[in-house]
Design a protein around this motif. Structure first.
Motif, PDB file in Angstrom:
ATOM      1  N   LEU A 139       0.809  -1.017  -0.395  1.00 21.67           N
ATOM      2  CA  LEU A 139       0.250  -0.410  -0.195  1.00 21.67           C
ATOM      3  C   LEU A 139       0.700   1.324   0.057  1.00 21.67           C
ATOM      4  CD1 LEU A 139      -3.160  -1.291   3.004  1.00 21.67           C
ATOM      5  CD2 LEU A 139      -2.802  -0.787  -0.114  1.00 21.67           C
ATOM      6  N   LYS A 140       1.964   1.188  -0.253  1.00 22.12           N
ATOM      7  CA  LYS A 140       3.075   2.202  -0.014  1.00 22.12           C
ATOM      8  C   LYS A 140       3.146   3.132   0.706  1.00 22.12           C
ATOM      9  CE  LYS A 140       2.826   2.697  -4.779  1.00 22.12           C
ATOM     10  NZ  LYS A 140       2.637   3.500  -6.143  1.00 22.12           N
ATOM     11  N   VAL A 141       2.319   3.001   2.250  1.00 19.69           N
ATOM     12  CA  VAL A 141       1.916   3.579   3.333  1.00 19.69           C
ATOM     13  C   VAL A 141       3.559   4.549   3.436  1.00 19.69           C
ATOM     14  CG1 VAL A 141       0.485   2.456   4.233  1.00 19.69           C
ATOM     15  CG2 VAL A 141       2.958   2.374   4.947  1.00 19.69           C
ATOM     16  N   SER A 142       3.655   5.871   4.599  1.00 15.78           N
ATOM     17  CA  SER A 142       4.570   6.381   5.016  1.00 15.78           C
ATOM     18  C   SER A 142       5.475   6.146   5.997  1.00 15.78           C
ATOM     19  CB  SER A 142       3.842   7.876   4.993  1.00 15.78           C
ATOM     20  OG  SER A 142       2.965   8.797   4.138  1.00 15.78           O
ATOM     21  N   GLY A 143       4.402   5.474   6.440  1.00 16.54           N
ATOM     22  CA  GLY A 143       5.260   4.429   7.999  1.00 16.54           C
ATOM     23  C   GLY A 143       4.560   3.554   8.283  1.00 16.54           C
ATOM     24  N   ALA A 144       4.441   3.105   9.774  1.00 15.95           N
ATOM     25  CA  ALA A 144       4.242   1.560  10.427  1.00 15.95           C
ATOM     26  C   ALA A 144       3.978   2.172  11.671  1.00 15.95           C
ATOM     27  CB  ALA A 144       4.554   0.617  10.373  1.00 15.95           C
ATOM     28  N   LEU A 145       3.362   1.836  12.768  1.00 15.02           N
ATOM     29  CA  LEU A 145       2.674   1.995  14.052  1.00 15.02           C
ATOM     30  C   LEU A 145       2.442   0.452  14.223  1.00 15.02           C
ATOM     31  CD1 LEU A 145       1.227   5.138  15.148  1.00 15.02           C
ATOM     32  CD2 LEU A 145       3.706   4.236  15.469  1.00 15.02           C
ATOM     33  N   ILE A 146       3.301  -0.146  15.985  1.00 12.85           N
ATOM     34  CA  ILE A 146       2.785  -1.564  15.306  1.00 12.85           C
ATOM     35  C   ILE A 146       3.082  -2.677  17.078  1.00 12.85           C
ATOM     36  CG2 ILE A 146       3.776  -4.369  14.117  1.00 12.85           C
ATOM     37  CD1 ILE A 146       4.978  -2.583  11.620  1.00 12.85           C
ATOM     38  N   ALA A 147       2.082  -3.392  16.980  1.00 13.68           N
ATOM     39  CA  ALA A 147       2.019  -4.033  18.541  1.00 13.68           C
ATOM     40  C   ALA A 147       2.765  -4.883  17.754  1.00 13.68           C
ATOM     41  CB  ALA A 147       0.952  -3.591  19.366  1.00 13.68           C
ATOM     42  N   PRO A 148       3.430  -5.768  18.125  1.00  9.89           N
ATOM     43  CA  PRO A 148       4.115  -7.037  17.195  1.00  9.89           C
ATOM     44  C   PRO A 148       4.163  -8.107  18.242  1.00  9.89           C
ATOM     45  CG  PRO A 148       6.259  -6.146  18.378  1.00  9.89           C
ATOM     46  CD  PRO A 148       5.150  -5.037  18.319  1.00  9.89           C
ATOM     47  N   LEU A 149       3.117  -9.433  17.768  1.00 11.81           N
ATOM     48  CA  LEU A 149       3.104 -10.530  18.509  1.00 11.81           C
ATOM     49  C   LEU A 149       4.279 -10.636  19.112  1.00 11.81           C
ATOM     50  CD1 LEU A 149       1.895 -13.348  16.105  1.00 11.81           C
ATOM     51  CD2 LEU A 149       0.386 -12.086  17.450  1.00 11.81           C
ATOM     52  N   GLY A 150       5.594 -10.445  18.900  1.00 16.34           N
ATOM     53  CA  GLY A 150       6.813 -10.437  20.230  1.00 16.34           C
ATOM     54  C   GLY A 150       7.453 -12.428  20.346  1.00 16.34           C
ATOM     55  N   LEU A 151       6.558 -13.015  20.153  1.00 14.98           N
ATOM     56  CA  LEU A 151       7.782 -14.514  20.571  1.00 14.98           C
ATOM     57  C   LEU A 151       7.414 -15.192  19.352  1.00 14.98           C
ATOM     58  CD1 LEU A 151       9.310 -16.411  21.944  1.00 14.98           C
ATOM     59  CD2 LEU A 151       6.578 -17.536  23.349  1.00 14.98           C
ATOM     60  N   ARG A 152       6.392 -14.830  18.865  1.00 17.39           N
ATOM     61  CA  ARG A 152       5.878 -15.588  17.706  1.00 17.39           C
ATOM     62  C   ARG A 152       5.842 -14.784  16.276  1.00 17.39           C
ATOM     63  NH1 ARG A 152       2.828 -20.463  18.015  1.00 17.39           N
ATOM     64  NH2 ARG A 152       3.367 -21.571  20.065  1.00 17.39           N
ATOM     65  N   SER A 153       6.269 -13.442  15.960  1.00 18.89           N
ATOM     66  CA  SER A 153       6.524 -12.522  15.378  1.00 18.89           C
ATOM     67  C   SER A 153       7.770 -12.841  13.667  1.00 18.89           C
ATOM     68  CB  SER A 153       7.015 -11.314  15.779  1.00 18.89           C
ATOM     69  OG  SER A 153       6.544 -10.643  16.306  1.00 18.89           O
ATOM     70  N   ASP A 154       7.673 -13.043  13.482  1.00 20.01           N
ATOM     71  CA  ASP A 154       8.505 -13.449  11.740  1.00 20.01           C
ATOM     72  C   ASP A 154       9.806 -12.310  12.061  1.00 20.01           C
ATOM     73  OD1 ASP A 154       9.567 -14.859   9.398  1.00 20.01           O
ATOM     74  OD2 ASP A 154       9.940 -13.670   9.440  1.00 20.01           O
ATOM     75  N   ARG A 155      10.729 -12.420  12.731  1.00 26.23           N
ATOM     76  CA  ARG A 155      11.655 -11.280  12.818  1.00 26.23           C
ATOM     77  C   ARG A 155      12.040 -10.684  11.492  1.00 26.23           C
ATOM     78  NH1 ARG A 155      12.989  -9.809  18.030  1.00 26.23           N
ATOM     79  NH2 ARG A 155      11.912 -12.239  20.110  1.00 26.23           N
ATOM     80  N   ARG A 156      12.645 -11.963  10.721  1.00 20.00           N
ATOM     81  CA  ARG A 156      12.944 -10.991   9.494  1.00 20.00           C
ATOM     82  C   ARG A 156      12.441 -10.404   8.555  1.00 20.00           C
ATOM     83  NH1 ARG A 156      16.425 -16.330   6.966  1.00 20.00           N
ATOM     84  NH2 ARG A 156      14.327 -17.302   7.651  1.00 20.00           N
ATOM     85  N   THR A 157      10.933 -10.594   9.079  1.00 23.09           N
ATOM     86  CA  THR A 157      10.069  -9.732   8.214  1.00 23.09           C
ATOM     87  C   THR A 157       9.816  -8.929   8.401  1.00 23.09           C
ATOM     88  OG1 THR A 157       8.434 -12.287   7.062  1.00 23.09           O
ATOM     89  CG2 THR A 157       7.693 -10.228   7.395  1.00 23.09           C
ATOM     90  N   LEU A 158       9.332  -8.615   9.905  1.00 22.02           N
ATOM     91  CA  LEU A 158       9.341  -7.141  10.716  1.00 22.02           C
ATOM     92  C   LEU A 158      10.568  -6.600  10.118  1.00 22.02           C
ATOM     93  CD1 LEU A 158       7.813  -8.501  13.741  1.00 22.02           C
ATOM     94  CD2 LEU A 158       7.134  -7.083  12.079  1.00 22.02           C
ATOM     95  N   GLU A 159      11.746  -6.218   9.648  1.00 23.10           N
ATOM     96  CA  GLU A 159      13.198  -6.057   9.704  1.00 23.10           C
ATOM     97  C   GLU A 159      13.402  -5.450   8.354  1.00 23.10           C
ATOM     98  OE1 GLU A 159      16.295  -8.438  10.765  1.00 23.10           O
ATOM     99  OE2 GLU A 159      15.955  -8.928  13.632  1.00 23.10           O
TER     100      GLU A 159
END
Length: 347
Positions: free
Chosen positions: A118-138
């Protein structure tokens, strides 16, 4: 009958302004002259025209949209946060896009890919934490400005959340001063908040010269905190075999890791005929953490720690806006907000 305009060009001609000026207005109404803005807004009131925001954004590197991702929107804590963040972003001229990951790693990854597309300007995220895929979020944090709120992942992404050391020590001190020292009812460690609160409880108890006592099954990954609170409390109380007794518990004051867990714990205690409260004739005191919007409506009302919703939402948006404006001087890597004790009837 409102006037009908099929395209932006049609509407611009009816307003008596150029198409680029109209586009500029839709990006930021304050960027055009007051007289021009008045003319456009009067035309909008007498017309059914709505700009196609997706079409207008196709050829842009970035839009005036901001992605918001939370583990669930059914939890009133996240609903409250999303509501406050949305309103603040709208005030700043941004279009919020909210996506829930529903506690799923795959859906959080999908939400991340959607935000990128969607080409947003930025993001505010409350990640799952333990089950987050870190590489995707990085990958996301390397592509656009991102701020984590409520919980975080290791790394350099800015974070705004609760000061768990301060909040837990505050309620432990209150419970010790007002009655028996609390035992701690833990939850699965789904993100950083869970172990931080546990460690804060242990440290606070030892500082007060008390022995920490921890109960609760933390092995199974789940966000269904009300259910596990009810089932585990029912199992522990069932060990006594007698309604109205607490022999299955190692103490009569319980500090729950969060309010949702406490809801289940209180329901199971009630089902066993136990009286909850701080009066002399009560069987249990129960307290928790978060000041969940429903905590004041339990019976009795739940004593808890109130996270600062307004400050958390406000600082999260302010941090993201500073990143968007490349104002690194006003970006703190980690903002920990103090919370307040809310004394109600349950403890």
């Amino acid at each position: 009958m409102p006037m009908t305009h099929k395209t932006m060009e049609d509407f611009a001609r009816s307003c008596g302004v150029s198409r680029p000026t109209l586009s500029k207005y839709f990006d930021d109404p304050t960027s055009v002259k007051p007289a021009t803005r008045k003319r456009i807004e009067e035309a909008l009131r007498s017309s059914d025209y709505q700009p196609n925001l997706f079409a207008r954004n196709l050829n842009r590197k970035r839009t005036r949209a901001i992605g918001i991702v939370v583990p669930t929107v059914t939890d009133p804590f996240y609903s409250e946060m999303v509501s406050r963040i949305e309103l603040r972003l709208r005030d700043e001229g941004y279009w919020p896009i909210v996506i829930s990951s529903h506690g799923s790693t795959e859906l959080e990854m999908e939400a991340t890919r959607t935000i990128l597309s969607l080409k947003v300007s930025g993001a505010l995220i409350a990640p799952l934490g333990l089950r987050s895929d870190r590489r995707t979020l990085e990958k996301l944090t390397q592509t656009m400005p991102v701020v984590y709120f409520d919980t975080y992942l290791e790394g350099g992404t800015p974070f705004v959340g609760n000061n768990n050391a301060q909040s837990v020590s505050t309620i432990v001190d209150y419970l010790c001063r007002s009655g028996d020292a609390p035992i701690y009812f833990d939850i699965p460690h789904v993100n950083h908040n869970s172990p931080e609160r546990l460690n804060s409880y242990v440290a606070a108890m030892r500082q007060l010269g008390q022995e920490p006592v921890v109960i609760g099954n933390t092995r199974d990954y789940t966000w269904d905190f009300e259910r596990i609170g009810y089932e585990q409390m029912e199992q522990m109380l069932g060990a006594s075999g007698l309604p109205g007794k607490t022999r299955g518990l190692p103490g009569k004051t319980i500090l729950c890791a969060n309010d949702r867990l406490a809801f289940g714990v209180m329901a199971a205690a009630f089902a066993k005929g136990l009286k909850i409260g701080r009066k002399a004739d009560c069987d249990l005191r129960i307290a928790a953490h978060d000041d969940h919007p429903l905590s004041r409506y339990t019976c009795p009302a739940l004593t808890t720690i109130a996270q600062d919703f307004a400050a958390m939402a406000g600082r999260s948006v302010e941090t993201l806006l500073a990143l968007l404006n490349e104002d690194r001087a006003n970006v703190a890597p980690k903002v920990s907000l103090d919370a307040a004790l809310v004394m109600r009837q349950s403890a």
